[in-house]
Design a protein around this motif. Structure first.
Motif, PDB file in Angstrom:
ATOM      1  N   GLU A  74      13.330  18.093  28.262  1.00 26.47           N
ATOM      2  CA  GLU A  74      13.464  16.499  27.466  1.00 26.47           C
ATOM      3  C   GLU A  74      13.414  16.305  26.151  1.00 26.47           C
ATOM      4  OE1 GLU A  74      12.611  14.185  30.197  1.00 26.47           O
ATOM      5  OE2 GLU A  74      13.927  15.453  32.279  1.00 26.47           O
ATOM      6  N   PHE A  75      12.186  16.021  25.397  1.00 26.87           N
ATOM      7  CA  PHE A  75      11.400  16.093  24.820  1.00 26.87           C
ATOM      8  C   PHE A  75      12.518  15.760  23.591  1.00 26.87           C
ATOM      9  CE2 PHE A  75       8.410  16.828  20.686  1.00 26.87           C
ATOM     10  CZ  PHE A  75       8.375  15.617  20.491  1.00 26.87           C
ATOM     11  N   LEU A  76      12.136  17.758  22.813  1.00 33.54           N
ATOM     12  CA  LEU A  76      12.440  18.865  21.979  1.00 33.54           C
ATOM     13  C   LEU A  76      13.931  18.077  21.920  1.00 33.54           C
ATOM     14  CD1 LEU A  76      10.806  21.902  22.782  1.00 33.54           C
ATOM     15  CD2 LEU A  76      10.682  20.266  21.355  1.00 33.54           C
ATOM     16  N   GLU A  77      14.872  18.345  23.369  1.00 32.25           N
ATOM     17  CA  GLU A  77      16.648  17.760  23.187  1.00 32.25           C
ATOM     18  C   GLU A  77      16.910  16.202  22.543  1.00 32.25           C
ATOM     19  OE1 GLU A  77      19.222  19.307  26.433  1.00 32.25           O
ATOM     20  OE2 GLU A  77      18.401  17.125  27.580  1.00 32.25           O
ATOM     21  N   SER A  78      16.055  15.519  22.840  1.00 27.62           N
ATOM     22  CA  SER A  78      15.840  14.112  22.133  1.00 27.62           C
ATOM     23  C   SER A  78      15.394  13.900  20.683  1.00 27.62           C
ATOM     24  CB  SER A  78      14.517  12.896  23.055  1.00 27.62           C
ATOM     25  OG  SER A  78      13.684  13.565  22.053  1.00 27.62           O
ATOM     26  N   HIS A  79      15.555  15.730  20.248  1.00 30.94           N
ATOM     27  CA  HIS A  79      14.980  15.450  18.551  1.00 30.94           C
ATOM     28  C   HIS A  79      15.853  16.572  18.007  1.00 30.94           C
ATOM     29  CE1 HIS A  79      10.696  13.013  19.471  1.00 30.94           C
ATOM     30  NE2 HIS A  79      11.197  13.335  18.252  1.00 30.94           N
ATOM     31  N   GLY A  80      17.068  16.708  18.938  1.00 22.19           N
ATOM     32  CA  GLY A  80      18.085  17.991  18.381  1.00 22.19           C
ATOM     33  C   GLY A  80      17.880  19.105  18.422  1.00 22.19           C
ATOM     34  N   PHE A  81      17.228  19.280  19.399  1.00 22.38           N
ATOM     35  CA  PHE A  81      16.997  20.812  19.588  1.00 22.38           C
ATOM     36  C   PHE A  81      18.312  21.982  20.541  1.00 22.38           C
ATOM     37  CE2 PHE A  81      13.249  19.878  17.534  1.00 22.38           C
ATOM     38  CZ  PHE A  81      13.012  21.419  16.964  1.00 22.38           C
ATOM     39  N   ASP A  82      18.293  22.662  20.505  1.00 18.32           N
ATOM     40  CA  ASP A  82      18.759  22.950  22.128  1.00 18.32           C
ATOM     41  C   ASP A  82      18.568  23.692  22.473  1.00 18.32           C
ATOM     42  OD1 ASP A  82      20.783  24.643  23.627  1.00 18.32           O
ATOM     43  OD2 ASP A  82      21.206  26.029  22.081  1.00 18.32           O
ATOM     44  N   VAL A  83      17.329  22.759  23.861  1.00 19.17           N
ATOM     45  CA  VAL A  83      16.863  23.684  24.494  1.00 19.17           C
ATOM     46  C   VAL A  83      17.273  23.711  25.886  1.00 19.17           C
ATOM     47  CG1 VAL A  83      14.567  23.076  23.535  1.00 19.17           C
ATOM     48  CG2 VAL A  83      16.425  21.001  25.515  1.00 19.17           C
ATOM     49  N   THR A  84      17.153  25.076  26.851  1.00 13.44           N
ATOM     50  CA  THR A  84      16.783  25.312  28.427  1.00 13.44           C
ATOM     51  C   THR A  84      15.487  25.684  29.328  1.00 13.44           C
ATOM     52  OG1 THR A  84      19.144  26.671  27.960  1.00 13.44           O
ATOM     53  CG2 THR A  84      17.843  27.071  29.951  1.00 13.44           C
ATOM     54  N   ASN A  85      15.583  25.265  30.414  1.00 13.00           N
ATOM     55  CA  ASN A  85      14.529  25.157  31.048  1.00 13.00           C
ATOM     56  C   ASN A  85      14.087  26.195  31.740  1.00 13.00           C
ATOM     57  OD1 ASN A  85      12.165  23.910  32.788  1.00 13.00           O
ATOM     58  ND2 ASN A  85      12.956  23.090  33.617  1.00 13.00           N
ATOM     59  N   MET A  86      13.107  26.922  32.203  1.00 14.30           N
ATOM     60  CA  MET A  86      13.526  27.526  32.643  1.00 14.30           C
ATOM     61  C   MET A  86      12.654  27.224  34.170  1.00 14.30           C
ATOM     62  SD  MET A  86      11.457  31.511  33.353  1.00 14.30           S
ATOM     63  CE  MET A  86       9.763  31.506  34.317  1.00 14.30           C
ATOM     64  N   THR A  87      13.391  26.896  35.248  1.00 14.12           N
ATOM     65  CA  THR A  87      13.533  26.251  37.133  1.00 14.12           C
ATOM     66  C   THR A  87      11.955  27.750  37.930  1.00 14.12           C
ATOM     67  OG1 THR A  87      15.233  27.399  37.438  1.00 14.12           O
ATOM     68  CG2 THR A  87      14.432  25.066  36.906  1.00 14.12           C
ATOM     69  N   GLY A  88      11.072  27.262  38.421  1.00 14.30           N
ATOM     70  CA  GLY A  88      10.502  27.958  38.821  1.00 14.30           C
ATOM     71  C   GLY A  88       8.858  28.425  37.849  1.00 14.30           C
ATOM     72  N   GLY A  89       9.485  28.637  36.812  1.00 10.22           N
ATOM     73  CA  GLY A  89       8.143  29.269  36.174  1.00 10.22           C
ATOM     74  C   GLY A  89       8.110  30.241  36.297  1.00 10.22           C
ATOM     75  N   MET A  90       6.386  30.587  35.594  1.00 10.49           N
ATOM     76  CA  MET A  90       6.207  32.012  36.261  1.00 10.49           C
ATOM     77  C   MET A  90       5.077  32.035  36.826  1.00 10.49           C
ATOM     78  SD  MET A  90       6.071  32.906  32.652  1.00 10.49           S
ATOM     79  CE  MET A  90       4.728  34.131  32.824  1.00 10.49           C
ATOM     80  N   LEU A  91       5.873  30.987  37.994  1.00 10.03           N
ATOM     81  CA  LEU A  91       5.161  31.846  39.244  1.00 10.03           C
ATOM     82  C   LEU A  91       6.504  31.995  39.908  1.00 10.03           C
ATOM     83  CD1 LEU A  91       3.926  27.896  40.887  1.00 10.03           C
ATOM     84  CD2 LEU A  91       2.315  30.044  40.088  1.00 10.03           C
ATOM     85  N   GLU A  92       7.499  32.217  39.677  1.00  8.39           N
ATOM     86  CA  GLU A  92       8.648  33.138  39.605  1.00  8.39           C
ATOM     87  C   GLU A  92       9.082  34.241  38.906  1.00  8.39           C
ATOM     88  OE1 GLU A  92      12.101  30.797  41.390  1.00  8.39           O
ATOM     89  OE2 GLU A  92      10.801  29.127  42.500  1.00  8.39           O
TER      90      GLU A  92
END
Length: 98
Positions: A74-92
């Motif tokens: 969310e932070f990077l997207e608000s600064h104009g970056f193209d980002v995708t979040n990996m749900t579940g993280g390293m646990l998954e």
């Protein structure tokens, strides 16, 4: 915010993908293992180090479970970056680590 699962991220990691994996976990967590080739910038330092990132480059954000990486996305997207979040993280994450 765009999201993908850890399983989808594993498939992308094995392909020729333009996505750069960006791990926002703390140093101690990364010492336990990170995705090979992932860039590491702890969430607390992201605001101060985002100038190291290229706005033309798409990033896949990773943390332990998906919460911190979601905030980072969310932070990077608000600064104009193209980002995708990996749900579940390293646990998954079931792929290789280094």
């Amino acid at each position: 915010m765009k999201e993908i699962t850890a399983k989808e991220a594993e498939q992308i990691h094995g392909e020729k993908s333009p996505l750069v994996f960006l791990d926002v976990r703390e140093v101690e967590e990364v010492q336990e293992g990170k995705i090979p080739g992932a860039l590491h910038i702890p969430l607390g330092l992201l605001e101060f180090r985002m100038q190291e990132l290229d706005k033309k480059q798409p990033y896949l954000l990773v943390c332990r479970s998906g919460g911190r990486s979601g905030r980072a996305a969310e932070f990077l997207e608000s600064h104009g970056f193209d980002v995708t979040n990996m749900t579940g993280g390293m646990l998954e994450w079931e792929g290789k680590t280094e």
